[in-house]
Design a protein around this motif. Structure first.
Motif, short mmCIF file in Angstrom:
data_model
loop_
_atom_site.label_atom_id
_atom_site.label_comp_id
_atom_site.label_asym_id
_atom_site.label_seq_id
_atom_site.Cartn_x
_atom_site.Cartn_y
_atom_site.Cartn_z
N THR A 34 54.70 37.92 101.23
CA THR A 34 55.87 38.57 100.63
C THR A 34 55.62 40.07 100.44
O THR A 34 56.47 40.90 100.80
N PHE A 35 54.47 40.40 99.91
CA PHE A 35 54.14 41.82 99.70
C PHE A 35 53.95 42.53 101.03
O PHE A 35 54.26 43.71 101.15
N GLY A 36 53.43 41.81 102.03
CA GLY A 36 53.26 42.42 103.35
C GLY A 36 54.58 42.82 103.96
O GLY A 36 54.70 43.89 104.59
N ASN A 37 55.60 41.98 103.78
CA ASN A 37 56.93 42.32 104.30
C ASN A 37 57.49 43.56 103.63
O ASN A 37 58.10 44.42 104.27
N LEU A 38 57.28 43.67 102.33
CA LEU A 38 57.74 44.85 101.61
C LEU A 38 56.92 46.08 102.02
O LEU A 38 57.49 47.17 102.20
N ALA A 39 55.63 45.90 102.18
CA ALA A 39 54.75 47.04 102.48
C ALA A 39 55.09 47.70 103.80
O ALA A 39 54.91 48.91 103.96
N ARG A 40 55.60 46.93 104.76
CA ARG A 40 55.94 47.51 106.06
C ARG A 40 57.13 48.47 105.96
O ARG A 40 57.33 49.30 106.84
N GLN A 41 57.89 48.35 104.91
CA GLN A 41 59.00 49.28 104.67
C GLN A 41 58.50 50.35 103.69
O GLN A 41 58.63 50.22 102.48
N ARG A 42 57.94 51.39 104.22
CA ARG A 42 57.19 52.35 103.41
C ARG A 42 58.05 53.00 102.33
O ARG A 42 57.63 53.10 101.17
N ARG A 43 59.20 53.48 102.68
CA ARG A 43 60.03 54.16 101.69
C ARG A 43 60.48 53.20 100.61
O ARG A 43 60.49 53.55 99.42
N LEU A 44 60.86 51.99 101.02
CA LEU A 44 61.28 51.00 100.04
C LEU A 44 60.12 50.64 99.11
O LEU A 44 60.33 50.42 97.92
N SER A 45 58.91 50.61 99.65
CA SER A 45 57.74 50.33 98.82
C SER A 45 57.57 51.39 97.74
O SER A 45 57.32 51.06 96.57
N ILE A 46 57.72 52.65 98.12
CA ILE A 46 57.56 53.74 97.16
C ILE A 46 58.61 53.64 96.06
O ILE A 46 58.31 53.74 94.86
N ILE A 47 59.86 53.41 96.45
CA ILE A 47 60.95 53.31 95.48
C ILE A 47 60.74 52.11 94.57
O ILE A 47 60.95 52.18 93.35
N THR A 48 60.33 50.97 95.17
CA THR A 48 60.12 49.75 94.39
C THR A 48 59.06 49.94 93.33
O THR A 48 59.22 49.52 92.18
#
Length: 577
Positions: A34-48
């Motif tokens: 789950t975290f890997g899927n989020l991590a691939r979206q770099r900008r979304l990771s920063i905002i999250t």
């Protein structure tokens, strides 16, 4: 006690790693995907990560309300915030300024807090947009966690960077005093993250935006922790010069145009802006409010090898008491060789306990075990060496002065997290007798951080600690805050004359701090300077109800000032009853 619990969990994790290393593997695998899927979206990771930090702190408000200031440093920053929120860089000097002298505030040539303006600017944003300086602190913590994630993405894979961002949320976005006081820490950490995040990107892409982000990071450091920022910048500058030196001629031109020139322009603009700010506050572009204050009030030098200056004449006896205490507690003992060594060892322990604790120290302590035989400094990547050099430079800077608090090390917060994550990444594939011990240990680190956060949430009134931890409680002046609320509810404007006993500690419980716009403030706090001088103050602020507070009584006693209209009104009311 809290550190002991964390250490106990670390020992338990080590025992499980060597006995049942596959414990919880399925659950961890699902979470990692789950975290890997989020991590691939770099900008979304920063905002999250940034929103998670702010959401967590907001969710804790029922048990961890908006902080009440207690230490003089906090009131100094609050004065800066109020000044900037009113659209001014500084404030005029009151003719009655000697009645208001307090720690970390200057009254001549202008009236302002002595600290550099970055922290105050963030607090002013919160004050203007959301009505209270705390929301500027709240915002700065969210930006810090987001900036750390962005920085880590430049040094590590997206998954490890996201993990580092959430570790920052757990350790610095909740019970940490950076999120629960007005002392600062998060702002300087933002500056460090911007500089170190831009460094590898600048080398790889040579984009102007990365140069400007690095320049913004240096500007924040110069206006939050300038001393540590100087030491921070030296290895970064060396790394940039080495990179430029190694570039071939066709690449050098674009690098100078897109990287170096915008960075130098940003730094030049920072110097000009700071010079203008100093000119407005002190009358000289080369003289800071901090320097003006130190020369006027503080005879204790910054470094132990410097000589004491003569004690100045103090209008307020509490100021002399405070600086005598600094001399006896810090300066005198630390000028001896044993005292210097012991104090610096204690300082290293504070850095370790605050930034790492037992759980984040675990992967660093494990590195010598998991590295291959014969591993040397040359085998480290250039990126790792830069992080180590920057961290070493700032920690070395922290070892030199007499004074120290954990937020002095804030510029390298992101580098410390990067070091922990690099160690975790090294530990992940390590096996012992065919068992995935390293993988279990790497998984246990964030799990323990979350568990400790839940434990801290369950016990919000945990006592203060002798050694600062990530969840350290800082002193507050609740009695002053409650009295201020009471006075604010009263009709009309108030003048409060504060009386201290001779042994009162103004370093821990100073009451005399005021708003930036002194004359129009509803409540004004002033020192008790004797009947004649008090009357001069009362005459100047004619029309205010005058009170006397004994700050050292338990609880502090507020009563009408003898002979004032307030006392006469109170006596008349008693007669009627």
């Amino acid at each position: 006690m809290f550190l002991a619990i964390e250490a106990g969990l670390v020992v338990l994790a080590l025992a499980l790693a060597f006995t049942v290393p596959n414990f919880g593997s399925r659950w961890f695998a699902v979470l990692e995907r789950t975290f890997g899927n989020l991590a691939r979206q770099r900008r979304l990771s920063i905002i999250t990560v940034g929103l998670s930090a702010m959401s967590l702190r907001a969710a804790l408000l029922p048990i961890l309300p908006v902080p009440v200031p207690g230490i003089g440093d906090e009131f100094g920053y609050l004065l800066l915030s109020d000044t900037f929120a009113h659209g001014r860089l500084t404030n005029p000097t009151s003719p009655m300024w000697m009645h208001f002298e307090s720690l970390f505030v200057i009254w001549r040539p202008t009236h302002t807090g002595i600290y550099y303006p970055a922290q105050g600017l963030f607090m002013a944003v919160g004050q203007v947009l959301l009505g209270h300086p705390f929301w500027g602190i709240w915002l700065s913590v969210g930006i810090m966690c987001a900036a750390i994630t962005w920085m880590l993405q430049g040094w590590l894979s997206p998954g490890w960077a996201l993990l580092g961002g959430f570790l920052a949320v757990a350790r610095f976005g909740s019970f940490n005093y950076w999120a629960n006081s007005y002392w600062g820490g998060a702002v300087a950490a933002i500056g460090g993250a911007l500089v170190l995040g831009a460094l590898p990107r600048l080398k790889q892409e040579k984009r102007t935006r990365h140069a400007l982000l690095m320049g913004a990071g240096f500007a924040i450091l110069a206006n939050s922790r300038p001393y540590e920022g100087l030491f921070f910048g030296i290895p970064v500058a060396v790394a940039l010069l080495i990179w430029l030196w190694k570039l071939k001629r066709p690449e050098l031109g674009p690098a100078l145009k897109r990287a170096l020139a915008p960075l130098l322009a940003a730094l030049a603009l920072t110097v000009v802006a700071m010079g203008y700010y100093f000119l407005r506050t002190t009358g000289s572009p080369l003289k800071t409010p901090y320097l003006v204050y130190e020369r006027a009030y503080n005879p204790v030098p910054f470094f132990p090898w410097q000589s004491m200056r003569p004690f100045p004449h103090y209008s307020q006896p509490g100021l002399r008491q405070f600086y005598l205490g600094l001399k006896h507690t810090y300066y005198d003992p630390w000028r001896t060789v044993p005292g210097f060594i012991l104090s610096r060892a204690a300082r290293l322990a504070i850095i370790g306990s605050f930034y790492l604790g037992a759980v984040l120290a675990l992967p660093l302590l494990l590195v010598p075990v998991v590295l291959p035989y014969g591993f040397s400094w040359r085998d480290l990547s250039s990126n790792t060496r830069v992080l180590m050099a920057v961290s070493a430079a700032v920690i070395f800077a922290n070892m030199l002065p007499i004074y120290y608090l954990p937020h002095y090390t804030a510029p390298i917060t992101c580098a410390i997290f990067a070091a922990v994550l690099i160690a975790l990444r090294r530990s992940w594939p390590w096996q012992w007798r065919g068992k995935p011990v390293g993988r279990f240990i790497a998984r246990s680190v964030p799990a323990i951080c979350v568990l400790m956060l839940l434990l801290r949430t369950a016990e919000p009134a945990w006592p203060a600690y002798r050694i600062p931890l990530w969840c350290t409680v800082t002193p507050t002046n609740q009695e002053r805050a409650e009295m201020l609320e009471e006075l604010d509810r009263m009709p009309g404007r108030q003048l409060v004359i504060v009386h201290y006993r001779p042994d009162h500690n103004v370093g821990a419980k100073e009451w005399v701090y005021n708003r930036a716009d002194l004359d129009s403030a509803k409540v004004i706090w002033a020192h008790d300077m004797g009947a004649a001088e008090n009357q001069e103050l009362i005459d100047y602020f004619k029309g205010r109800k005058v009170w006397l507070v004994d700050a050292d009584s338990h609880p502090p006693n507020l009563e009408p000032y003898p002979g004032s209209a307030g006392e006469q009104s109170a006596a008349k009311t008693d007669d009627e009853h």
